[in-house]
Motif scaffolding. Structure first.
Motif, short mmCIF file in Angstrom:
data_model
loop_
_atom_site.label_atom_id
_atom_site.label_comp_id
_atom_site.label_asym_id
_atom_site.label_seq_id
_atom_site.Cartn_x
_atom_site.Cartn_y
_atom_site.Cartn_z
N MET A 106 7.37 -9.03 7.69
CA MET A 106 7.84 -9.41 6.71
C MET A 106 6.98 -8.70 5.36
O MET A 106 7.65 -9.06 4.65
N ILE A 107 5.85 -8.76 5.82
CA ILE A 107 4.82 -8.69 4.47
C ILE A 107 4.61 -7.50 4.77
O ILE A 107 3.55 -6.71 5.90
N GLU A 108 4.50 -6.08 4.23
CA GLU A 108 3.72 -4.54 4.94
C GLU A 108 3.66 -3.71 3.61
O GLU A 108 4.58 -3.23 2.29
N PHE A 109 2.04 -3.93 4.37
CA PHE A 109 1.74 -2.20 3.21
C PHE A 109 1.58 -0.98 3.61
O PHE A 109 0.51 -1.60 5.01
N HIS A 110 1.20 -0.41 2.57
CA HIS A 110 1.59 0.97 3.10
C HIS A 110 0.28 2.10 2.48
O HIS A 110 1.17 2.57 1.44
N ASP A 111 -0.94 2.30 2.96
CA ASP A 111 -1.57 3.12 1.08
C ASP A 111 -0.96 2.84 0.06
O ASP A 111 -0.33 3.29 -0.86
N VAL A 112 -1.38 1.40 -0.22
CA VAL A 112 -1.22 1.13 -1.38
C VAL A 112 -2.18 1.15 -2.60
O VAL A 112 -3.34 1.04 -2.16
N GLU A 113 -2.01 1.63 -3.99
CA GLU A 113 -2.97 1.68 -4.37
C GLU A 113 -3.05 0.78 -5.77
O GLU A 113 -1.36 0.88 -6.15
N LYS A 114 -3.54 0.27 -6.34
CA LYS A 114 -3.30 -0.27 -7.20
C LYS A 114 -4.37 -0.08 -8.93
O LYS A 114 -5.68 -0.36 -8.56
N TYR A 115 -3.65 0.54 -10.33
CA TYR A 115 -4.85 0.81 -11.01
C TYR A 115 -4.43 -0.37 -12.10
O TYR A 115 -3.07 -0.83 -12.47
N TYR A 116 -4.95 -0.97 -12.74
CA TYR A 116 -5.46 -1.54 -14.23
C TYR A 116 -5.74 0.16 -14.85
O TYR A 116 -7.05 -0.52 -15.13
N GLY A 117 -5.11 0.55 -16.07
CA GLY A 117 -5.72 1.36 -17.27
C GLY A 117 -5.85 2.79 -15.77
O GLY A 117 -5.47 3.05 -15.13
N LYS A 118 -7.52 2.57 -16.30
CA LYS A 118 -8.29 2.96 -15.40
C LYS A 118 -9.09 3.11 -14.46
O LYS A 118 -9.73 3.28 -13.45
N PHE A 119 -8.65 1.02 -13.92
CA PHE A 119 -9.44 0.85 -13.25
C PHE A 119 -9.08 0.68 -12.16
O PHE A 119 -7.53 -0.28 -11.92
N HIS A 120 -9.68 0.88 -10.70
CA HIS A 120 -9.65 0.82 -9.78
C HIS A 120 -9.18 -0.10 -9.10
O HIS A 120 -9.95 -0.21 -8.13
N ALA A 121 -7.88 -1.04 -9.32
CA ALA A 121 -8.14 -2.48 -8.12
C ALA A 121 -8.19 -2.79 -6.63
O ALA A 121 -8.53 -3.37 -6.36
N LEU A 122 -6.72 -2.47 -6.19
CA LEU A 122 -6.63 -1.99 -4.60
C LEU A 122 -6.70 -0.72 -4.24
O LEU A 122 -5.96 0.53 -4.73
N LYS A 123 -7.81 -0.81 -3.07
CA LYS A 123 -8.04 0.73 -3.08
C LYS A 123 -7.29 1.00 -1.23
O LYS A 123 -7.53 0.11 -0.88
N ASN A 124 -6.10 2.06 -0.92
CA ASN A 124 -5.90 2.55 0.37
C ASN A 124 -5.76 0.98 1.40
O ASN A 124 -6.17 1.13 2.62
N ILE A 125 -4.37 0.37 0.62
CA ILE A 125 -4.20 -1.12 1.18
C ILE A 125 -3.27 -0.85 2.21
O ILE A 125 -2.13 -0.88 2.15
N ASN A 126 -3.74 -1.43 3.29
CA ASN A 126 -2.41 -1.23 5.39
C ASN A 126 -2.46 -2.48 5.59
O ASN A 126 -3.73 -3.01 5.88
N LEU A 127 -1.38 -2.75 5.67
CA LEU A 127 -1.38 -4.85 5.66
C LEU A 127 -0.73 -4.93 6.38
O LEU A 127 0.80 -4.93 5.78
N THR A 128 -0.18 -5.80 7.45
CA THR A 128 1.21 -5.87 8.07
C THR A 128 1.19 -7.69 8.63
O THR A 128 -0.37 -7.79 8.66
N ILE A 129 2.24 -8.30 7.98
CA ILE A 129 1.35 -9.86 8.48
C ILE A 129 2.95 -9.83 8.30
O ILE A 129 4.15 -9.74 8.39
N ASP A 130 2.80 -10.86 9.64
CA ASP A 130 4.25 -10.86 10.40
C ASP A 130 4.43 -12.61 9.83
O ASP A 130 4.20 -13.27 9.33
N ARG A 131 5.98 -12.55 9.90
CA ARG A 131 6.98 -13.85 9.92
C ARG A 131 5.84 -14.94 10.80
O ARG A 131 5.72 -14.97 11.88
N GLY A 132 5.48 -16.29 10.13
CA GLY A 132 4.66 -17.24 10.83
C GLY A 132 2.49 -17.33 10.70
O GLY A 132 2.60 -18.33 10.96
N GLU A 133 3.03 -16.23 10.40
CA GLU A 133 1.13 -15.81 9.97
C GLU A 133 0.90 -16.05 9.15
O GLU A 133 1.13 -16.76 8.38
N VAL A 134 -0.15 -17.47 8.93
CA VAL A 134 -1.81 -17.76 8.45
C VAL A 134 -2.22 -16.71 8.71
O VAL A 134 -3.21 -16.62 8.91
N VAL A 135 -2.63 -15.71 6.98
CA VAL A 135 -3.09 -14.66 6.66
C VAL A 135 -4.37 -15.74 5.84
O VAL A 135 -4.03 -15.91 4.85
#
Ligand code: ADP
Ligand code: ADP
Length: 227
Positions: free
Chosen positions: A1-30
């Motif tokens: 139900m939650i899928e990250f594929h190659d996610v990047e996040k910058y705050y301006g020049k600051f690289h806060a999330l780098k190459n996030i790949n993550l899948t969370i299924d329904r009912g999972e507790v992560v």
């Protein structure tokens, strides 16, 4: 139900999330752990659109969060969030804190919303606190109200951002017990926390972040602590 594929996040020049790949299924507790500043809160906040991703793909409950046209209010109706500092409405009673979303946002009937709120307060052990203002409650009680408020919106998933970090140690157990109850009911939960006991007892998976990256993503929750 939650899928990250190659996610990047910058705050301006600051690289806060780098190459996030993550899948969370329904009912999972992560459980997400890692040092301060490693991007845990940022990752969590991208899931309900409080932070926008810079690039990559993020799908939450079939919504495309990389798409600027996606209605973030609809995401927030589907994905609840519980904050470190509770964020309750100070001038509303405990009961009103819970009924406000269902009546104003979901347009639920007032009496029905009240009854459901009382059921939820009962579930978190605070039915007798319904008429009080949040200021009259302990931190642990406030957090349980915040969890009940989140559940009242009937979300598909709930995000927890250090839900016990602002609490006195003797309050933490009651909050974790409520979270465990919700997990047992099959709620999808993503929890940023330092509570390793919770991770071991309740979590299905542990994600370890450092410097904006996921360094480890393990279903071996007990073994995770052995190395
Ligand atoms: P964590 O939750 O692991 O402590 P955060 O996701 O809160 O980490 O923060 C990761 C990094 O991003 C930190 O260096 C923080 O200062 C920075 N950061 C977080 N929010 C913002 C923002 N709105 N603008 C700029 N930098 C931010
Ligand atoms: P907490 O750790 O209690 O969640 P923070 O103090 O890290 O809260 O962040 C509070 C708010 O400030 C958040 O909205 C976060 O995104 C933002 N923030 C954090 N670090 C920075 C930063 N370096 N620059 C700008 N905003 C930031």
């Amino acid at each position: 139900m939650i899928e990250f594929h190659d996610v990047e996040k910058y705050y301006g020049k600051f690289h806060a999330l780098k190459n996030i790949n993550l899948t969370i299924d329904r009912g999972e507790v992560v459980t997400i752990i890692g040092p301060s500043g490693s991007g845990k809160s940022t990752l969590l906040r991208t899931i309900n659109g409080l932070e926008r991703i810079t690039s990559g793909q993020l799908i939450v409950n079939d919504f495309d969060l990389a798409d600027k046209k996606t209605d973030m209010n609809r995401i927030r109706k589907n994905v609840g969030m519980v904050f470190q500092h509770f964020n309750l409405y100070a001038n509303k009673t405990v009961l009103e804190n819970i009924t406000l979303g269902p009546t104003l946002v979901l347009k639920q009937d007032k009496e029905k919303a009240k009854k459901e709120a009382m059921d939820l307060l009962d579930m978190v052990g605070l039915a007798d606190q319904a008429p009080k203002l949040p200021a009259a409650l302990s931190g642990g009680q406030k957090q349980r109200v915040a969890i009940a408020r989140s559940l009242a919106m009937n979300p598909r998933a709930i995000l927890f951002d250090e839900p016990t970090s602002a609490l006195d140690p003797e309050m933490i157990g009651d909050v974790l017990d409520v979270m465990q109850k919700i997990a047992k009911q099959g709620m999808t939960m993503v929890v940023v926390t330092h509570e390793m006991g919770f991770a071991k007892r309740v979590g299905d998976r542990i994600v370890f972040m450092a410097d904006g990256r996921i360094l480890e993503d393990s279903s071996d929750v007990t073994g995770f602590f052995d190395h």
